[in-house]
Design an enzyme around this catalytic site. Structure first.
Site, PDB file in Angstrom:
ATOM      1  N   LYS A  18       0.824  -1.207   0.000  1.00 63.51           N
ATOM      2  CA  LYS A  18       0.000   0.000   0.000  1.00 63.51           C
ATOM      3  C   LYS A  18       0.857   1.255   0.000  1.00 63.51           C
ATOM      4  O   LYS A  18       1.853   1.330   0.693  1.00 63.51           O
ATOM      5  CB  LYS A  18      -0.906   0.002   1.238  1.00 63.51           C
ATOM      6  CG  LYS A  18      -1.890  -1.172   1.239  1.00 63.51           C
ATOM      7  CD  LYS A  18      -2.751  -1.192   2.483  1.00 63.51           C
ATOM      8  CE  LYS A  18      -1.964  -1.462   3.724  1.00 63.51           C
ATOM      9  NZ  LYS A  18      -2.815  -1.725   4.916  1.00 63.51           N
ATOM     10  N   THR A  21      -8.313   9.211   9.148  1.00 66.31           N
ATOM     11  CA  THR A  21      -7.803   8.031   8.444  1.00 66.31           C
ATOM     12  C   THR A  21      -7.720   6.817   9.372  1.00 66.31           C
ATOM     13  O   THR A  21      -7.096   5.824   9.024  1.00 66.31           O
ATOM     14  CB  THR A  21      -6.396   8.309   7.870  1.00 66.31           C
ATOM     15  OG1 THR A  21      -5.548   8.694   8.975  1.00 66.31           O
ATOM     16  CG2 THR A  21      -6.409   9.423   6.848  1.00 66.31           C
ATOM     17  N   GLY A  39      -8.294   3.486  10.799  1.00 67.91           N
ATOM     18  CA  GLY A  39      -8.959   2.276  10.320  1.00 67.91           C
ATOM     19  C   GLY A  39      -8.895   2.073   8.813  1.00 67.91           C
ATOM     20  O   GLY A  39      -9.589   1.198   8.286  1.00 67.91           O
ATOM     21  N   THR A  40      -8.069   2.856   8.114  1.00 62.56           N
ATOM     22  CA  THR A  40      -8.017   2.665   6.648  1.00 62.56           C
ATOM     23  C   THR A  40      -7.492   1.266   6.283  1.00 62.56           C
ATOM     24  O   THR A  40      -8.012   0.630   5.378  1.00 62.56           O
ATOM     25  CB  THR A  40      -7.123   3.720   5.955  1.00 62.56           C
ATOM     26  OG1 THR A  40      -5.932   3.867   6.714  1.00 62.56           O
ATOM     27  CG2 THR A  40      -7.805   5.055   5.840  1.00 62.56           C
ATOM     28  N   GLY A  41      -6.444   0.809   7.005  1.00 58.37           N
ATOM     29  CA  GLY A  41      -5.874  -0.509   6.685  1.00 58.37           C
ATOM     30  C   GLY A  41      -6.864  -1.634   6.939  1.00 58.37           C
ATOM     31  O   GLY A  41      -7.012  -2.545   6.112  1.00 58.37           O
ATOM     32  N   CYS A  42      -7.559  -1.562   8.064  1.00 60.39           N
ATOM     33  CA  CYS A  42      -8.552  -2.589   8.418  1.00 60.39           C
ATOM     34  C   CYS A  42      -9.674  -2.598   7.382  1.00 60.39           C
ATOM     35  O   CYS A  42     -10.140  -3.659   6.935  1.00 60.39           O
ATOM     36  CB  CYS A  42      -9.155  -2.313   9.791  1.00 60.39           C
ATOM     37  SG  CYS A  42      -7.940  -1.990  11.080  1.00 60.39           S
TER      38      CYS A  42
END
Ligand code: PXL
Length: 305
Positions: free
Chosen positions: A189, A226, A228-231
């Site tokens: 990412k 932002t 929690g973007t990865g989750c």
């Protein structure tokens, strides 16, 4: 009387830590999977105490509590995809590895969360070698950001000099190194990269030990919200795969969803208390969660961050 049922919902098992502020972790997984039309089964590995300003404490659950949940779920549900986030410690990692070894779920997405953005450890350091050597090869896809790529390569004894910075020209070499650690496929990412666009690179091995690279780009969105973007991204990919989309289509759909949840995040915040620094820093220095249900709740569709 015959009753015709609707088709069942694509069923996604999320294994991750609870975030009581509901921005990241299991709560972000649950919202994402349902917003995209799936059904989320949720197994917490840890309870975290946190808010929009950071994680204050982390309490991993006893490993047998995680094991019991996984066992009981697998007795009753046919799961199309598993999404794994925070695991906390070695005992819980062991339980999840044993569970995956006897599971026949086609898609296993591991988001290798090692530390929270506020600096709290989400996986005890003594668990890292096993995480790399035994969990990653059981994943069909991993979703590291740039710092996580460097942490995995370093933990696997393959650190690059200079470290990976997230640029296109570096991706093939990084992919070969990840594959040498047993990784099957990765979405690297670009949120933390030095490139002007937010570009993610899907890498997977192809014939003759070549690397296939697909790039997914959006503009960078200027928002503090932002958390929690990865989750959210990993859960969205898992849900789209559970629906039957191909890997490349699932990532494109997930990227488009993530972009929309970020664009609308400003209009999807809870009521916060007024803090002493509120007037000096825009948003009070808060990092709120995303607009997971932006399509439903009548947010202003034209609003920009
Ligand atoms: O975004 C990584 C993450 C995953 N899981 C839990 C978290 C966080 C970050 O705060 O709290 C539970």
């Amino acid at each position: 009387m015959t009753h015709k049922n609707s088709p069942p919902l694509p069923t996604v098992l999320a294994i991750s830590g609870s975030d009581c502020s509901a921005g990241a972790g299991l709560q972000a997984d649950l919202k994402t999977i349902h917003a995209l039309g799936g059904y989320a089964l949720t197994v917490p590995t840890a309870i975290t105490a946190q808010n929009s300003q950071g994680v204050s404490s982390v309490y991993p659950l006893p490993a047998y509590v995680v094991q019991q949940q996984l066992h009981t779920i697998s007795e009753d549900y046919d799961v199309q995809a598993i999404k794994i986030g925070m695991l906390g410690n070695l005992e819980i990692l062991n339980v999840v590895i044993q569970f995956l070894k006897q599971s026949n779920t086609p898609h296993v997405i591991v988001d290798p969360v090692l530390i929270s953005s506020s600096g709290k450890s989400l996986l005890e350091p003594d668990a890292l070698p096993k995480f790399i050597n035994e969990l990653l090869p059981l994943a069909t896809l991993i979703t590291p950001n740039v710092p996580e790529v460097n942490a995995l390569l370093e933990g696997g004894g393959k650190n690059l000099k200079p470290p990976f910075q997230g640029q296109k020209g570096e991706v093939t070499n990084v992919a070969h190194t990840l594959f040498s650690l047993g990784v099957n496929a990765a979405v690297i990412k670009g949120g933390h990269s030095i490139e002007p666009l937010a570009t993610d690179y899907l890498v997977h091995p192809s014939d003759h030990s070549e690397v296939t690279v697909h790039a997914y780009s959006t503009e960078r969105i200027n928002t503090p919200h932002t958390h929690g973007t990865g989750c959210t991204y990993a859960s969205a990919i898992a849900t789209e795969l559970a629906k039957g989309l191909s890997l490349t289509e699932a990532i494109q759909q997930a990227k488009t969803y993530l972009y929309a949840t970020l664009i609308h995040a400003k209009n999807a915040q809870p009521n916060y208390r007024v803090l002493p620094n509120e007037l000096e820093i825009e948003g009070g220095g808060r990092k709120g969660g995303l607009a997971h249900f932006y399509e439903w709740q009548g947010y202003d569709k034209k609003a920009q961050p």
